[in-house]
Design an enzyme around this catalytic site. Structure first.
Site, PDB file in Angstrom:
ATOM      1  CG  ASP A 104     -35.567  12.294 -24.025  1.00  0.00           C
ATOM      2  OD1 ASP A 104     -36.095  12.150 -22.907  1.00  0.00           O
ATOM      3  OD2 ASP A 104     -36.068  11.821 -25.069  1.00  0.00           O
ATOM      4  CG  ASN A 105     -38.248  14.928 -23.211  1.00  0.00           C
ATOM      5  OD1 ASN A 105     -37.891  14.691 -24.376  1.00  0.00           O
ATOM      6  ND2 ASN A 105     -39.160  14.182 -22.605  1.00  0.00           N
TER       7      ASN A 105
ATOM      8  CB  CYS B 281     -37.697  12.590 -28.269  1.00  0.00           C
ATOM      9  SG  CYS B 281     -36.625  11.160 -28.485  1.00  0.00           S
TER      10      CYS B 281
ATOM     11  CG  ASP C 233     -37.705   8.311 -24.745  1.00  0.00           C
ATOM     12  OD1 ASP C 233     -37.964   9.523 -24.642  1.00  0.00           O
ATOM     13  OD2 ASP C 233     -37.928   7.655 -25.768  1.00  0.00           O
ATOM     14  CG  ASP C 234     -40.619  10.915 -22.589  1.00  0.00           C
ATOM     15  OD1 ASP C 234     -39.771  11.569 -23.224  1.00  0.00           O
ATOM     16  OD2 ASP C 234     -41.705  10.575 -23.083  1.00  0.00           O
TER      17      ASP C 234
END
Length: 487
Positions: free
Chosen positions: A284-285, A78, A38-39
């Site tokens: 995700d990013n 997300c 995540d991130d």
């Protein structure tokens, strides 16, 4: 003597489990494990060139598999990003325009066919653990949600990737005729809900040592610490003490995530599943800092992608083909032998070229961002080629909106309080107020600060890319294509 007998018993159980898990399974198709961080920005991984951060286990996965150097999410937010990688459809086509949770409440269309549902139909056992963040559940349905003691007796795993991995043991060790698909989605390195004394969200993780329902155990999880002077400040951030302090915390959360990867791989090996498991590691990013997450500048969308094949022929291979998350669902369906002409996808499978030299025809990707939080309307469409990149800001008359966690970050608040006019290599004004079109030559301007959209020398390039971007919107039935005519 008692200790020796106990150790031999554990070894026997592990060998028996591995034997039962692999030898008698008639369906020889590979297991599939997708690890979604995540991130996690690409600039904060050892195998992608960061000499400071400690990610030995992610690096080892790359050394045993293939590391992609041109992999991109299609939207740096997300829920929309996860919807893309689980459907093979851009967010404007699957309906997940923004965040799923709480008041934002975005949701994909009921008619969308998703990866877990298609793999279940193809004979896979499907399971997920960790961050879900897409909706509706019936559309993104997994057969099993790993929670330790079961749905009625859940084990709280906090934010610990290691505890998450331990709870996957039952899936790996279960004697079954069918292969499994595991969606392993961590909260790290996303900012937690915890706040500092100054009120800013911090990177924090619960590192309780839990072993789930498995024999034996592993040493206690250990924290890895970084000092602000050690970190590498990427060009899109200001080199300030505030930014360095946040980056140090960010690095620590990534090192915790790395230990979760270690534990997950160890359990796959212990249960005899590793050699017949396809493992995909991605994010995700980009990183949770202004200038990366929620933007479609390079730090927000150019991400880590590591693919470990069940039986890699070229360990440590580096693949420079351009792929995006819209390609993930068709690729995994292809590995599962479940890809057919009846499955609609806006991506394409890259299964055949994971270890292929001199790939052709993979030289551009498209991106589509709509919103993040429900108040953050700022749709962007992007064509990213090897040299040039075109960003179409469809709501360019509006100031660029800030996600709450990014706005409250030490880094951004320090810029505001000190009155700095520069944010990284951009001006604050340029970051917040953007033109309709941004055209960058990534060969001469990798940090995307010199907009060439109004440069007469690049008029032909601009027109060519505009036509391709508009055609992409038409082909993917993008409602925002009307902005070309009515803006």
């Amino acid at each position: 003597m008692v200790r020796l007998l106990f150790a031999l018993t554990l070894l026997f159980l592990a060998i028996l489990t591995a034997f039962r898990s692999t030898t008698h399974r008639k369906d020889a198709r590979p297991n599939i494990v997708v690890i979604v961080a995540d991130d996690h920005g690409r600039e904060a991984v050892g195998c992608y060139g960061n000499p400071v951060i400690k990610t030995p286990h992610i690096d080892r996965l790359a050394a045993e598999g293939t590391r992609f150097t041109n992999a991109f999410c299609t939207t740096a937010s997300c829920s929309p990003s996860r919807s893309v990688l689980l459907t093979g459809l851009h967010n404007h086509a699957n309906g997940m325009y923004g965040l799923e949770h709480r008041e934002h409440h975005f949701s994909s269309f009921d008619t969308v066919r998703t990866l877990p549902v298609l793999l279940e139909k193809a004979g896979y056992r499907t399971a997920r653990i960790g961050k879900f963040h897409v909706a509706p559940e019936r559309t993104y349905h997994f057969q099993q949600v790993l929670r330790g003691g079961g749905v009625n007796d859940p084990v709280s795993i906090g934010r610990s990737p290691v505890s998450m991995a331990d709870l996957c043991y039952s899936l790996f060790s279960e004697p079954a005729e069918k292969p499994f698909f595991l969606y392993f989605a961590t909260d790290d390195p996303h900012r937690s809900n915890a706040v500092s004394a100054g009120g800013a969200p911090v990177f924090k993780s619960d590192q309780a040592n839990r072993f789930g329902n498995r024999p034996g155990g592993y040493p206690q999880v250990h924290d890895v610490f970084y000092q602000p002077f050690q970190v590498q400040v990427p060009p899109y951030l200001p080199d300030t003490r505030a930014a360095r302090m946040e980056l140090a915390q960010y690095y620590e959360s990534i090192s915790r995530l790395d230990q979760g990867v270690e534990r997950l791989v160890a359990l796959l090996k212990e249960t005899g599943q590793y050699d017949n498991t396809l493992i995909v590691y991605l994010s995700d990013n980009g990183a949770p800092f202004p200038g990366s997450k929620t933007t479609l500048y390079e730090p927000g969308m150019k991400l880590p992608l590591i693919v470990k094949l069940p039986k890699p022929q070229k360990p440590g291979f580096v693949q420079d083909a351009m792929v995006s998350w819209v390609d993930l669902t068709p690729t995994l369906l292809d590995f599962a032998g479940a890809l057919s002409d009846t499955i609609y996808s806006q991506g394409r499978s890259f299964k055949a070229m994971v270890e292929q030299e001199k790939v052709t025809g993979w030289d551009e990707v498209y991106a589509s961002h709509s919103l993040h939080e429900v108040t953050m309307y700022y749709p962007m469409r992007v064509l990213r080629e090897r040299r040039y990149k075109l960003i179409f800001n469809l709501a360019h008359a509006l100031p660029f909106p800030m996600a709450l966690d990014l706005y409250h970050s030490f880094t951004w608040q320090d810029v505001r309080k000190t009155g700095r006019t520069l944010y990284g290599k951009r001006t604050v004004a340029a970051y917040l107020n953007r033109p309709r079109f941004e055209l960058y030559d990534l060969q001469t301007d990798p940090d995307e600060v010199r907009n060439l959209a109004n440069d007469p020398k690049h008029r032909a390039t601009l027109k060519r890319m505009q036509e391709k971007l508009k055609r992409f919107q038409q082909q993917t039935k993008d409602l925002w294509v009307s902005k070309w005519e009515f803006e």
